[in-house]
Design an enzyme around this catalytic site. Structure first.
Site, PDB file in Angstrom:
ATOM      1  N   ALA A  23       0.875  -1.196   0.000  1.00 14.52           N
ATOM      2  CA  ALA A  23       0.000   0.000   0.000  1.00 14.52           C
ATOM      3  C   ALA A  23       0.907   1.240   0.000  1.00 14.52           C
ATOM      4  O   ALA A  23       0.790   2.133   0.849  1.00 14.52           O
ATOM      5  CB  ALA A  23      -0.961   0.001   1.184  1.00 14.52           C
ATOM      6  N   GLY A  27       5.900   8.259   1.300  1.00 15.83           N
ATOM      7  CA  GLY A  27       6.786   7.957   2.446  1.00 15.83           C
ATOM      8  C   GLY A  27       7.673   6.765   2.126  1.00 15.83           C
ATOM      9  O   GLY A  27       8.909   6.801   2.291  1.00 15.83           O
ATOM     10  N   HIS A  28       7.029   5.697   1.640  1.00 16.38           N
ATOM     11  CA  HIS A  28       7.820   4.513   1.244  1.00 16.38           C
ATOM     12  C   HIS A  28       8.802   4.871   0.123  1.00 16.38           C
ATOM     13  O   HIS A  28       9.951   4.432   0.126  1.00 16.38           O
ATOM     14  CB  HIS A  28       6.896   3.408   0.729  1.00 16.38           C
ATOM     15  CG  HIS A  28       5.912   2.888   1.729  1.00 16.38           C
ATOM     16  ND1 HIS A  28       4.565   3.124   1.635  1.00 16.38           N
ATOM     17  CD2 HIS A  28       6.079   2.126   2.839  1.00 16.38           C
ATOM     18  CE1 HIS A  28       3.939   2.525   2.637  1.00 16.38           C
ATOM     19  NE2 HIS A  28       4.828   1.911   3.387  1.00 16.38           N
ATOM     20  N   GLN A  52       2.729  -9.137  13.653  1.00 17.98           N
ATOM     21  CA  GLN A  52       2.813  -7.839  14.316  1.00 17.98           C
ATOM     22  C   GLN A  52       1.439  -7.197  14.514  1.00 17.98           C
ATOM     23  O   GLN A  52       1.345  -6.075  14.987  1.00 17.98           O
ATOM     24  CB  GLN A  52       3.757  -6.895  13.570  1.00 17.98           C
ATOM     25  CG  GLN A  52       3.260  -6.395  12.228  1.00 17.98           C
ATOM     26  CD  GLN A  52       4.357  -5.644  11.479  1.00 17.98           C
ATOM     27  OE1 GLN A  52       5.357  -6.225  11.056  1.00 17.98           O
ATOM     28  NE2 GLN A  52       4.189  -4.341  11.328  1.00 17.98           N
ATOM     29  N   GLY A 138      11.734   4.408   8.091  1.00 18.91           N
ATOM     30  CA  GLY A 138      11.204   5.753   8.239  1.00 18.91           C
ATOM     31  C   GLY A 138      11.151   6.192   9.695  1.00 18.91           C
ATOM     32  O   GLY A 138      10.778   5.403  10.570  1.00 18.91           O
ATOM     33  N   LYS A 140       8.987   7.938  10.767  1.00 22.94           N
ATOM     34  CA  LYS A 140       7.554   7.860  11.102  1.00 22.94           C
ATOM     35  C   LYS A 140       7.304   6.860  12.223  1.00 22.94           C
ATOM     36  O   LYS A 140       6.504   7.094  13.119  1.00 22.94           O
ATOM     37  CB  LYS A 140       6.800   7.458   9.836  1.00 22.94           C
ATOM     38  CG  LYS A 140       5.411   6.930  10.021  1.00 22.94           C
ATOM     39  CD  LYS A 140       4.432   8.057  10.082  1.00 22.94           C
ATOM     40  CE  LYS A 140       3.039   7.618  10.481  1.00 22.94           C
ATOM     41  NZ  LYS A 140       2.643   6.311  10.069  1.00 22.94           N
ATOM     42  N   MET A 175       2.170  10.810   6.151  1.00 26.84           N
ATOM     43  CA  MET A 175       1.650   9.786   5.231  1.00 26.84           C
ATOM     44  C   MET A 175       1.663   8.428   5.909  1.00 26.84           C
ATOM     45  O   MET A 175       2.591   8.090   6.653  1.00 26.84           O
ATOM     46  CB  MET A 175       2.492   9.742   3.967  1.00 26.84           C
ATOM     47  CG  MET A 175       2.277  10.966   3.125  1.00 26.84           C
ATOM     48  SD  MET A 175       2.926  10.718   1.468  1.00 26.84           S
ATOM     49  CE  MET A 175       2.648  12.354   0.813  1.00 26.84           C
ATOM     50  N   SER A 176       0.604   7.664   5.673  1.00 31.15           N
ATOM     51  CA  SER A 176       0.482   6.333   6.252  1.00 31.15           C
ATOM     52  C   SER A 176      -0.471   5.525   5.387  1.00 31.15           C
ATOM     53  O   SER A 176      -1.457   6.068   4.876  1.00 31.15           O
ATOM     54  CB  SER A 176      -0.083   6.441   7.676  1.00 31.15           C
ATOM     55  OG  SER A 176      -0.571   5.185   8.103  1.00 31.15           O
ATOM     56  N   ARG A 178      -2.521   3.598   6.502  1.00 29.82           N
ATOM     57  CA  ARG A 178      -3.800   3.584   7.239  1.00 29.82           C
ATOM     58  C   ARG A 178      -4.617   4.860   7.019  1.00 29.82           C
ATOM     59  O   ARG A 178      -5.798   4.889   7.385  1.00 29.82           O
ATOM     60  CB  ARG A 178      -3.550   3.362   8.732  1.00 29.82           C
ATOM     61  CG  ARG A 178      -3.089   1.939   9.037  1.00 29.82           C
ATOM     62  CD  ARG A 178      -3.089   1.616  10.526  1.00 29.82           C
ATOM     63  NE  ARG A 178      -2.914   0.200  10.768  1.00 29.82           N
ATOM     64  CZ  ARG A 178      -1.738  -0.396  11.032  1.00 29.82           C
ATOM     65  NH1 ARG A 178      -0.638   0.315  11.103  1.00 29.82           N
ATOM     66  NH2 ARG A 178      -1.674  -1.691  11.227  1.00 29.82           N
TER      67      ARG A 178
HETATM   68  P1  AMP Z   1       5.018   0.025   6.509  1.00 28.75           P
HETATM   69  O1  AMP Z   1       4.658  -0.369   5.111  1.00 28.75           O
HETATM   70  O2  AMP Z   1       3.957   0.838   7.191  1.00 28.75           O
HETATM   71  O3  AMP Z   1       5.518  -1.129   7.334  1.00 28.75           O
HETATM   72  O4  AMP Z   1       6.250   1.009   6.381  1.00 28.75           O
HETATM   73  C1  AMP Z   1       7.422   0.611   5.735  1.00 28.75           C
HETATM   74  C2  AMP Z   1       8.492   1.637   5.983  1.00 28.75           C
HETATM   75  O5  AMP Z   1       8.081   2.903   5.471  1.00 28.75           O
HETATM   76  C3  AMP Z   1       8.777   1.838   7.487  1.00 28.75           C
HETATM   77  O6  AMP Z   1      10.185   1.967   7.670  1.00 28.75           O
HETATM   78  C4  AMP Z   1       8.066   3.124   7.776  1.00 28.75           C
HETATM   79  O7  AMP Z   1       8.634   3.849   8.861  1.00 28.75           O
HETATM   80  C5  AMP Z   1       8.258   3.876   6.476  1.00 28.75           C
HETATM   81  N1  AMP Z   1       7.243   4.938   6.357  1.00 28.75           N
HETATM   82  C6  AMP Z   1       5.906   4.801   6.445  1.00 28.75           C
HETATM   83  N2  AMP Z   1       5.311   6.010   6.352  1.00 28.75           N
HETATM   84  C7  AMP Z   1       6.296   6.926   6.206  1.00 28.75           C
HETATM   85  C8  AMP Z   1       6.332   8.347   6.071  1.00 28.75           C
HETATM   86  N3  AMP Z   1       5.221   9.079   6.063  1.00 28.75           N
HETATM   87  N4  AMP Z   1       7.529   8.952   5.955  1.00 28.75           N
HETATM   88  C9  AMP Z   1       8.688   8.222   5.970  1.00 28.75           C
HETATM   89  N5  AMP Z   1       8.719   6.882   6.096  1.00 28.75           N
HETATM   90  C10 AMP Z   1       7.546   6.243   6.210  1.00 28.75           C
END
Ligand code: AMP
Length: 282
Positions: A23, A27-28, A52, A138, A140, A175-176, A178
């Site tokens: 998704a 950010g990614h 998790q 990140g 984040k 950014m997320s 979610r």
């Molecule tokens: P996730 O897919 O949520 O597990 O995130 C994968 C990676 O992307 C993790 O290292 C997060 O910290 C990073 N990440 C998610 N959102 C952001 C963001 N808004 N800015 C920077 N890194 C992000």
């Protein structure tokens, strides 16, 4: 995956790695770009890691957009994608966990028991499979950063951890994946997380050093927003995640809140000059 990554390293090239749950958003992609800039070849993973997620959490409805994720990664120059099935990562009878004790029960770990054990277990497994020179995370997920750094140190893993800044929407929302759960009303209410952090930052930069006063101001800001329920707002040491009483040097202001039914997190790192010491007279 291991054959591919070993071939890269045998050719004398540096392999960068970006683990994700898919998704994908900007950010990614910022991590991918940092990885591309620092590595000869970049690998990414997409794996929605069941261990998790807590029993009442959003594993089943976690957003999935595999096809467009692949297109984005390819466009950014990612050469290798590892997207294993759950039973490849966790064969029946898997009974081994990697846990960073103590740190894993702080911040998000307090409200999401077992969450960080799932994160460290899957990241350790991914590191063993991909064997990257450097892995990109990140800011984040600030608690995750502290915990992964500690795991890498404690287990003597030969991976350099690179942490990239939080990427935000134009109005400040971090950014997320979610954020996709938010309708337009909750999307507006979610801005209170960043607003509360900026408020705390402003007070600290104006000279307030007393954590309890800073937290009271931040918590009040969140309490004023309808349909937002604070999980935690804390000011901690970014490495130990322990609360600090007085703001000095590098501190992490971290917040988590439920916006409607969606749990969001955000944080800000402050670097506040320690009080000036009087130099001895010459
Ligand atoms: P996730 O897919 O949520 O597990 O995130 C994968 C990676 O992307 C993790 O290292 C997060 O910290 C990073 N990440 C998610 N959102 C952001 C963001 N808004 N800015 C920077 N890194 C992000």
């Amino acid at each position: 995956m291991r054959d591919a990554s070993r071939a890269v390293r045998r050719a004398g090239k540096r392999l960068g790695f970006v683990p994700t749950m898919g998704a994908l958003h900007e950010g990614h992609l910022s991590l991918v770009r940092a990885a591309c800039a620092a590595s000869d070849v970049v690998a990414a993973s997409i794996f929605v890691n069941p261990t998790q997620f807590g029993v009442n959490e959003d594993l089943a409805k976690y957003p999935r957009s595999f096809k467009s994720d692949c297109e984005m990664l390819e466009r950014e120059g990612v050469a290798l994608l590892f997207a294993p099935a759950v039973d490849e990562m966790y064969p029946g009878g898997a009974a081994t966990w990697v846990t960073v004790e103590g740190l894993s029960s702080k911040l998000d770990g307090r409200s999401r028991p077992g969450h960080f054990r799932g994160v460290t277990t899957v990241v350790a497994k991914l590191f063993h499979i991909v064997e990257p020179d450097a892995a990109f995370f990140g800011q984040k997920d600030a608690a995750q950063v502290a915990i992964i750094r500690r795991m890498v140190r404690d287990l003597n893993l030969a991976v350099k951890i690179v942490v990239c800044p939080i990427v935000r929407e134009a109005d400040g929302l971090a950014m997320s994946s979610r954020n996709a759960y938010l309708d337009s009303e909750h999307r507006k209410r979610a801005l209170v997380l960043h607003r509360a952090l900026i408020g705390v930052q402003g007070l600290a930069e104006a000279g307030e050093r007393d954590t309890s006063k800073l937290l009271a101001a931040g918590r009040e800001a969140v309490a004023k927003e309808n349909a937002v329920r604070l999980d935690y707002l804390e000011i901690v040491n970014p490495d130990t995640l322990d609360p600090v009483e007085h703001v000095s040097g590098s501190v992490l202001v971290a917040v988590a809140a439920y916006v409607g039914g969606t749990r969001l997190i955000d944080n800000i790192l402050l670097d506040i000059a320690p009080p000036a010491t009087t130099l001895p007279a010459k």
